[in-house]
Design a protein around this motif. Sequence first.
Motif, PDB file in Angstrom:
ATOM      1  N   VAL A  64     -26.541  65.624 -37.005  1.00 14.16           N
ATOM      2  CA  VAL A  64     -26.918  66.829 -37.749  1.00 14.16           C
ATOM      3  C   VAL A  64     -25.761  67.837 -37.733  1.00 14.16           C
ATOM      4  O   VAL A  64     -25.390  68.399 -38.777  1.00 14.16           O
ATOM      5  CB  VAL A  64     -28.186  67.468 -37.151  1.00 14.16           C
ATOM      6  CG1 VAL A  64     -28.405  68.871 -37.711  1.00 14.16           C
ATOM      7  CG2 VAL A  64     -29.406  66.613 -37.442  1.00 14.16           C
ATOM      8  N   ALA A  65     -25.181  68.078 -36.553  1.00 14.22           N
ATOM      9  CA  ALA A  65     -24.087  69.043 -36.435  1.00 14.22           C
ATOM     10  C   ALA A  65     -22.887  68.620 -37.276  1.00 14.22           C
ATOM     11  O   ALA A  65     -22.276  69.443 -37.981  1.00 14.22           O
ATOM     12  CB  ALA A  65     -23.684  69.204 -34.967  1.00 14.22           C
TER      13      ALA A  65
ATOM     14  N   SER B 238     -22.927  66.640 -39.894  1.00 12.94           N
ATOM     15  CA  SER B 238     -23.299  66.687 -41.312  1.00 12.94           C
ATOM     16  C   SER B 238     -23.270  68.117 -41.842  1.00 12.94           C
ATOM     17  O   SER B 238     -22.849  68.362 -42.980  1.00 12.94           O
ATOM     18  CB  SER B 238     -24.687  66.074 -41.515  1.00 12.94           C
ATOM     19  OG  SER B 238     -24.707  64.705 -41.166  1.00 12.94           O
ATOM     20  N   LEU B 239     -23.726  69.073 -41.025  1.00 16.09           N
ATOM     21  CA  LEU B 239     -23.691  70.472 -41.445  1.00 16.09           C
ATOM     22  C   LEU B 239     -22.254  70.983 -41.516  1.00 16.09           C
ATOM     23  O   LEU B 239     -21.903  71.763 -42.414  1.00 16.09           O
ATOM     24  CB  LEU B 239     -24.519  71.335 -40.490  1.00 16.09           C
ATOM     25  CG  LEU B 239     -26.034  71.135 -40.569  1.00 16.09           C
ATOM     26  CD1 LEU B 239     -26.735  71.959 -39.496  1.00 16.09           C
ATOM     27  CD2 LEU B 239     -26.567  71.507 -41.952  1.00 16.09           C
ATOM     28  N   LEU B 240     -21.420  70.550 -40.570  1.00 11.30           N
ATOM     29  CA  LEU B 240     -19.999  70.911 -40.623  1.00 11.30           C
ATOM     30  C   LEU B 240     -19.363  70.318 -41.872  1.00 11.30           C
ATOM     31  O   LEU B 240     -18.554  70.974 -42.548  1.00 11.30           O
ATOM     32  CB  LEU B 240     -19.292  70.412 -39.368  1.00 11.30           C
ATOM     33  CG  LEU B 240     -17.781  70.657 -39.283  1.00 11.30           C
ATOM     34  CD1 LEU B 240     -17.476  72.152 -39.386  1.00 11.30           C
ATOM     35  CD2 LEU B 240     -17.208  70.074 -37.996  1.00 11.30           C
ATOM     36  N   GLN B 241     -19.724  69.094 -42.190  1.00 11.55           N
ATOM     37  CA  GLN B 241     -19.223  68.446 -43.403  1.00 11.55           C
ATOM     38  C   GLN B 241     -19.697  69.197 -44.646  1.00 11.55           C
ATOM     39  O   GLN B 241     -18.928  69.374 -45.612  1.00 11.55           O
ATOM     40  CB  GLN B 241     -19.722  67.000 -43.438  1.00 11.55           C
ATOM     41  CG  GLN B 241     -19.342  66.229 -44.674  1.00 11.55           C
ATOM     42  CD  GLN B 241     -19.893  64.812 -44.636  1.00 11.55           C
ATOM     43  OE1 GLN B 241     -19.182  63.873 -44.333  1.00 11.55           O
ATOM     44  NE2 GLN B 241     -21.166  64.661 -44.947  1.00 11.55           N
ATOM     45  N   LEU B 242     -20.959  69.639 -44.638  1.00  9.93           N
ATOM     46  CA  LEU B 242     -21.491  70.421 -45.752  1.00  9.93           C
ATOM     47  C   LEU B 242     -20.703  71.708 -45.940  1.00  9.93           C
ATOM     48  O   LEU B 242     -20.360  72.089 -47.072  1.00  9.93           O
ATOM     49  CB  LEU B 242     -22.974  70.728 -45.506  1.00  9.93           C
ATOM     50  CG  LEU B 242     -23.697  71.594 -46.532  1.00  9.93           C
ATOM     51  CD1 LEU B 242     -23.695  70.924 -47.900  1.00  9.93           C
ATOM     52  CD2 LEU B 242     -25.126  71.884 -46.075  1.00  9.93           C
ATOM     53  N   LEU B 243     -20.418  72.378 -44.834  1.00  7.03           N
ATOM     54  CA  LEU B 243     -19.634  73.615 -44.894  1.00  7.03           C
ATOM     55  C   LEU B 243     -18.230  73.345 -45.429  1.00  7.03           C
ATOM     56  O   LEU B 243     -17.733  74.063 -46.309  1.00  7.03           O
ATOM     57  CB  LEU B 243     -19.563  74.243 -43.496  1.00  7.03           C
ATOM     58  CG  LEU B 243     -18.669  75.471 -43.326  1.00  7.03           C
ATOM     59  CD1 LEU B 243     -19.125  76.609 -44.217  1.00  7.03           C
ATOM     60  CD2 LEU B 243     -18.640  75.911 -41.862  1.00  7.03           C
TER      61      LEU B 243
ATOM     62  N   PHE C   5     -23.436  77.966 -35.919  1.00 13.08           N
ATOM     63  CA  PHE C   5     -22.189  78.420 -36.530  1.00 13.08           C
ATOM     64  C   PHE C   5     -22.084  77.929 -37.971  1.00 13.08           C
ATOM     65  O   PHE C   5     -21.714  78.695 -38.883  1.00 13.08           O
ATOM     66  CB  PHE C   5     -20.992  77.924 -35.716  1.00 13.08           C
ATOM     67  CG  PHE C   5     -19.666  78.144 -36.391  1.00 13.08           C
ATOM     68  CD1 PHE C   5     -19.066  79.390 -36.366  1.00 13.08           C
ATOM     69  CD2 PHE C   5     -19.027  77.102 -37.058  1.00 13.08           C
ATOM     70  CE1 PHE C   5     -17.840  79.606 -37.003  1.00 13.08           C
ATOM     71  CE2 PHE C   5     -17.816  77.306 -37.691  1.00 13.08           C
ATOM     72  CZ  PHE C   5     -17.223  78.558 -37.662  1.00 13.08           C
ATOM     73  N   CYS C   6     -22.384  76.661 -38.203  1.00 11.38           N
ATOM     74  CA  CYS C   6     -22.296  76.099 -39.560  1.00 11.38           C
ATOM     75  C   CYS C   6     -23.306  76.754 -40.490  1.00 11.38           C
ATOM     76  O   CYS C   6     -22.983  77.065 -41.650  1.00 11.38           O
ATOM     77  CB  CYS C   6     -22.515  74.584 -39.512  1.00 11.38           C
ATOM     78  SG  CYS C   6     -21.195  73.665 -38.692  1.00 11.38           S
TER      79      CYS C   6
END
Length: 293
Positions: free
Chosen positions: A204-205, A207-212, A274-275
């Motif tokens: 999840v972390a 993937s969210l960093l990738q989204l950002l 953070f993301c």
Amino acid sequence: QRQMCIRDRLRMFCRLLVVDMKCGILDQWKKYLLAILFFFTCSVIFVLQWKNQERALGEALGVTPTLGDFFLFFFGGSDRYVFDPYRPFIFPAQWILMILYGTYLNLNYANDNLHGIGIHALLHSKSRSMWWFSKCSCVIVGTLIYFILSILTTAFSCFILGGEFSMEIHASILQTILEVFSMQMQNPLGEMVITYIMVYLVIVALSLLQLLLSILIKPLLSFLSISTIVFVSSYFMTPLLFANFAMPVRSLCFVTEGLDPGLGFVLIGSSIIFCLLSGWWYFNHIDILGKEE
């Protein structure tokens, strides 16, 4: 009037989320089907390696692979590596593929949604914040579905391939197939639940960093950035590379000098927050129409 405003915003968020679930998850069913095939293939490879080890040793290993052994084969990762010219680094291919495919599932949808009909949906919602958090929610749910499919597929594979439905971990299988020699085998069920939750949170972390990053740069470059983090994490055991917490064989739950899962929850949770907040702030300040061009 304020309650009606909050209710209207919540209703609009639910509408956005339903659309995202349909387009970002249900319409991507082929990718999830491929994930099922991947986990089943990994299970078959595990059994074949176990049989090959028995033939190489000229005798049976004396145990039947358990569900815990199946899980650890591709969730486990690799043992802590200390450079030694006589001991090559064991590349955790199945672990890396498992992590990266989980992030790949969430790669293009948000960026594609910023073009065409996605722009109209964003303008209709009159809230960039709702659009962003809807995409983040879609990532979290999509990753959860992927994780549940991995568990169900592994359990089914264990059943049809003649494995034993037990979470017991056999040292002989770990040592001969994964070349892991430092794990503690006492009462693994509770520890394995903790480490598997950690696997989900790490995906999840990431993937969210990738989204950002996909909003800041191109989706392909964001995926390459995440891939670099995962590859480097497999080689270096450090809490700064939080993907390490997704490796049970490097967790304090199983290894005396492993990483503390409590610290992992803090670092991963902080990364997720953070993301979420960074993406929310940035997305509320970018020129969407300019970006679309």
